[in-house]
Scaffold this active site. Structure first.
Site, PDB file in Angstrom:
ATOM      1  N   ASN A  98      17.393  14.061  27.524  1.00  0.00           N
ATOM      2  CA  ASN A  98      18.562  14.943  27.520  1.00  0.00           C
ATOM      3  C   ASN A  98      18.650  15.531  26.119  1.00  0.00           C
ATOM      4  O   ASN A  98      18.664  14.779  25.146  1.00  0.00           O
ATOM      5  CB  ASN A  98      19.821  14.119  27.851  1.00  0.00           C
ATOM      6  CG  ASN A  98      21.088  14.939  27.740  1.00  0.00           C
ATOM      7  OD1 ASN A  98      21.044  16.166  27.725  1.00  0.00           O
ATOM      8  ND2 ASN A  98      22.216  14.257  27.655  1.00  0.00           N
ATOM      9  N   HIS A 502      47.582  37.186  -4.189  1.00  0.00           N
ATOM     10  CA  HIS A 502      48.649  38.068  -3.702  1.00  0.00           C
ATOM     11  C   HIS A 502      49.858  37.269  -3.217  1.00  0.00           C
ATOM     12  O   HIS A 502      50.674  37.782  -2.458  1.00  0.00           O
ATOM     13  CB  HIS A 502      48.115  38.975  -2.590  1.00  0.00           C
ATOM     14  CG  HIS A 502      46.987  39.836  -3.064  1.00  0.00           C
ATOM     15  ND1 HIS A 502      47.190  40.906  -3.901  1.00  0.00           N
ATOM     16  CD2 HIS A 502      45.644  39.747  -2.873  1.00  0.00           C
ATOM     17  CE1 HIS A 502      46.016  41.453  -4.185  1.00  0.00           C
ATOM     18  NE2 HIS A 502      45.066  40.766  -3.575  1.00  0.00           N
ATOM     19  N   LYS A 601      48.168  20.508  26.226  1.00  0.00           N
ATOM     20  CA  LYS A 601      46.760  20.925  26.274  1.00  0.00           C
ATOM     21  C   LYS A 601      46.621  22.293  26.930  1.00  0.00           C
ATOM     22  O   LYS A 601      45.770  23.085  26.559  1.00  0.00           O
ATOM     23  CB  LYS A 601      45.958  19.863  27.033  1.00  0.00           C
ATOM     24  CG  LYS A 601      44.460  20.104  27.044  1.00  0.00           C
ATOM     25  CD  LYS A 601      43.865  19.865  25.674  1.00  0.00           C
ATOM     26  CE  LYS A 601      42.399  20.237  25.592  1.00  0.00           C
ATOM     27  NZ  LYS A 601      42.000  20.536  24.203  1.00  0.00           N
TER      28      LYS A 601
END
Ligand code: F6R
Length: 606
Positions: A98, A502, A601
């Site tokens: 894998n 800034h 979520k």
């Protein structure tokens, strides 16, 4: 995404391997296979498509061996046909894999002239021949595996068996997860504990760089250097198709650590690994003629889009308009006239993103979504879907979905640049190669967790934290600040480094940590100037960079070393340290990492 199973059993293991592979089906696959040791010989059965095809194959040609490996393949190198299905083998060794072997072309080019015959188009087959070459040179099985591993580049999980060696199996993990299951008189191997749940819940997770020798009565684990190591035995709660935390304390940690694997999976969907080119799906629009791209999303997904603005404008020379969805939906900008609108969302249900998508559609834009949940509303309502293959993301703070979104957007930038003739074939190969190397570099950072814990202790004492970055590191500064505030509740802001003087420079004093994301790209010197301005005012600078600390010419409170990568892929690499800093700080603070207060979520309300 590929699934791996291995069993050393007391009886024929084929039915149990099929059972375990079925539990890995949720990962997605296009072919499957199994190899066992039959009276000392390696035998395999493979089939395209669903597991039932492999099962009917086994009915007509059964396997009886008591040691075997199995695999569900999700094609990366080479089409999803039987010839490319795993296990790959010769008469001596059989391998399931894998991940991605990045240097397989180089290995193949070196092995073929020596007579090693490749029968598939896969990167995996190179592993078979590398091990065999080691054996041919007189190595023992252990030495052959160890030496072979040191010759492989990339992210991978492997199970390996040898002819003539019943009751013996090797496992290796580099970036892609692998769990060892302890049975009674039997040993198991699986891509996750879910695969092994019917047999055992006593699990040992391999860590990155580990390799293991499994026998019927036990196992030994070794680290990259070959030193024997102990890894904890944990009780897995995986009794059904539930996602568990593996070895990790939180889902967020697990998801951060899964990134090398899920990035490989996502890239494999958009890249032809064999040719090293982007293989993009048809979006139903001529990319060569797209006059502009509009991007919209919320939160972390928006920051992924912001990185893409830099990429698309730079590598494809297409102007990009981007806005957060909650603003764009009411701004209702005039769209249409042949542009594409790209929406980025993990959940695919975010109300503001969905509303903006509907506006773009009504304006006649071609609507493309980059979504993790394929069945979601945003996915369904889009003209074209570019899925991220991050797998379920449970931690509320987005991590792996973000980097997978970046992976898809990077491929989109290349596809646009290629279609418009802005990217040459050579440049495309370089950019794709840089992407392919991302999982490995992420693993390197993940392997160095200690430094993050130390810095997190200091960060946890801060009231305010600033993140600075330029170019594609600017969105990473925003993402770092968002991650930190949402899970540790420490006030944090991200700024474009050039914007410092800034306004935000007024905040700097010796109590404010300033995290500067500054990989050595063409803006590095500019960012260093801003960093010096911070240091001159007593700010505590934490530098995240591949540059040596001496290069910045001032005192740093800490330095997080990044691997040197292409400037194109820096944002993917820089994501990992900012995630780990937030995670470890939250752990020190003792917050609810996976479910931080007030957050959801899936934000289905505006
Ligand atoms: C931050 C986070 C959120 C989401 C945002 C969009 O860690 O997770 O900012 O990115 O709510 O959600 P999706 O991607 O589901 O549209």
């Amino acid at each position: 995404m590929c699934g791996i199973v291995g069993i050393i059993g007391e009886k024929g293991v084929a039915p149990d391997i099929i059972d375990a592979l079925r539990r890995l089906e949720y990962r997605g696959y296009d072919s499957a296979g199994i190899a066992t040791i039959e009276n000392g010989h390696l035998e395999r059965r493979r089939a395209e498509g669903k597991l039932r095809n492999l099962e009917s194959r086994l009915l007509s040609e059964p396997l009886q061996g008591r040691t075997g490996i199995g695999h569900t393949r999700w094609a990366t190198h080479g089409r999803p046909i039987e010839r490319n299905a795993h296990p790959h083998m010769n008469g001596r060794v059989s391998v399931v894999h894998n991940g991605i072997i990045e240097n397989f072309r180089e290995l193949k080019a070196a092995l073929e002239p020596k007579g090693y015959v490749f029968e598939s188009d896969t990167d995996t087959e190179a592993i078979v021949h590398v091990i065999t070459e080691e054996l041919d040179q007189g190595a023992t099985l252990e030495q052959a595996v160890k030496n072979a591993l040191s010759r492989l580049h990339g992210a991978f999980a492997l199970a390996i068996i040898f002819a003539g060696h019943d009751e013996l199996m090797f496992a290796a993990r580099q970036g892609s997860p692998l769990a060892i299951g302890h049975g009674t008189g039997e040993m198991y191997l699986g891509s996750d504990a879910i695969a092994l749940a019917p047999f055992t819940n006593a699990i040992t997770y391999l860590e990155d760089g580990d390799w293991a020798v499994l026998r019927r009565d036990g196992m030994q684990i070794y680290d990259r250097a070959g030193a024997r190591v102990e890894r904890p035995l944990v009780k897995s709660g995986a009794s059904s198709l539930l996602v568990d935390k593996g070895n990790h304390r939180h889902f967020m940690a697990k998801e951060i650590y899964e990134q090398p694997e899920v990035i490989s999976d996502t890239l494999a969907n958009y890249i032809d690994m064999t040719t090293g080119t982007v293989n993009f799906p048809d979006l139903g629009i001529d990319l060569a003629k797209v006059p502009w791209v509009t991007l919209s999303a919320c939160g972390t997904a928006y920051y992924a889009g912001l990185v893409a603005k830099y990429w698309i404008e730079r590598y494809a020379c297409v102007p990009v308009e981007i806005d957060i969805a909650s603003e764009m939906r009411y701004r209702e900008p005039p769209l249409g006239s042949g542009g594409i609108s790209v929406f980025v969302s993990q959940s695919g249900e975010t109300a503001d993103t969905l509303a903006t998508l509907r506006h773009a559609k009504a304006e006649g834009e071609r609507v493309v979504s980059i979504v993790n949940v394929r069945t979601s509303t945003i996915a369904r309502e889009s003209d074209a879907l570019l899925p991220t293959l991050a797998g379920p993301e449970i931690g509320v703070a987005s991590t792996k979905a973000f980097t997978c979104q970046l992976a898809v957007l990077a491929c989109l930038a290349i596809a646009l640049g290629k279609a418009r003739g802005v990217i040459t074939a050579e440049a495309e190969r370089d950019l794709v190669q840089a992407l392919i190397e991302v999982p490995r570099h992420m693993s390197t950072i993940l392997g160095n967790e200690k430094q993050f814990k130390a810095i997190a202790h200091d960060l946890s004492k801060a009231r305010d934290v600033l993140y600075l970055g330029r170019g594609t590191s600017y969105p990473l500064a925003l993402e770092g600040a968002l991650k930190l505030k949402e899970i540790s509740y420490i006030h944090a802001e991200g700024y474009a480094a050039g914007e410092l003087k800034h306004g935000p420079i007024a905040l700097i004093d010796e109590n404010v940590p300033v995290i500067v994301v500054a990989p050595q790209d063409d803006l590095f010197d500019k960012t260093v100037s801003n960093l010096q301005e911070v240091a001159a005012r007593g700010g505590q600078v934490i530098l995240v960079s591949d540059a040596a600390p001496e290069k910045v010419g001032c005192k740093l409170a800490a330095h997080i070393a990044l691997p040197v990568v292409s400037s194109f892929t820096n944002p993917l690499i820089c994501a990992v340290p900012v995630q780990l800093l937030a995670y470890h700080t939250a752990v020190v603070m003792g917050t609810d990492v996976d479910q931080p207060r007030n957050l959801a979520k899936s934000v289905t309300v505006e």
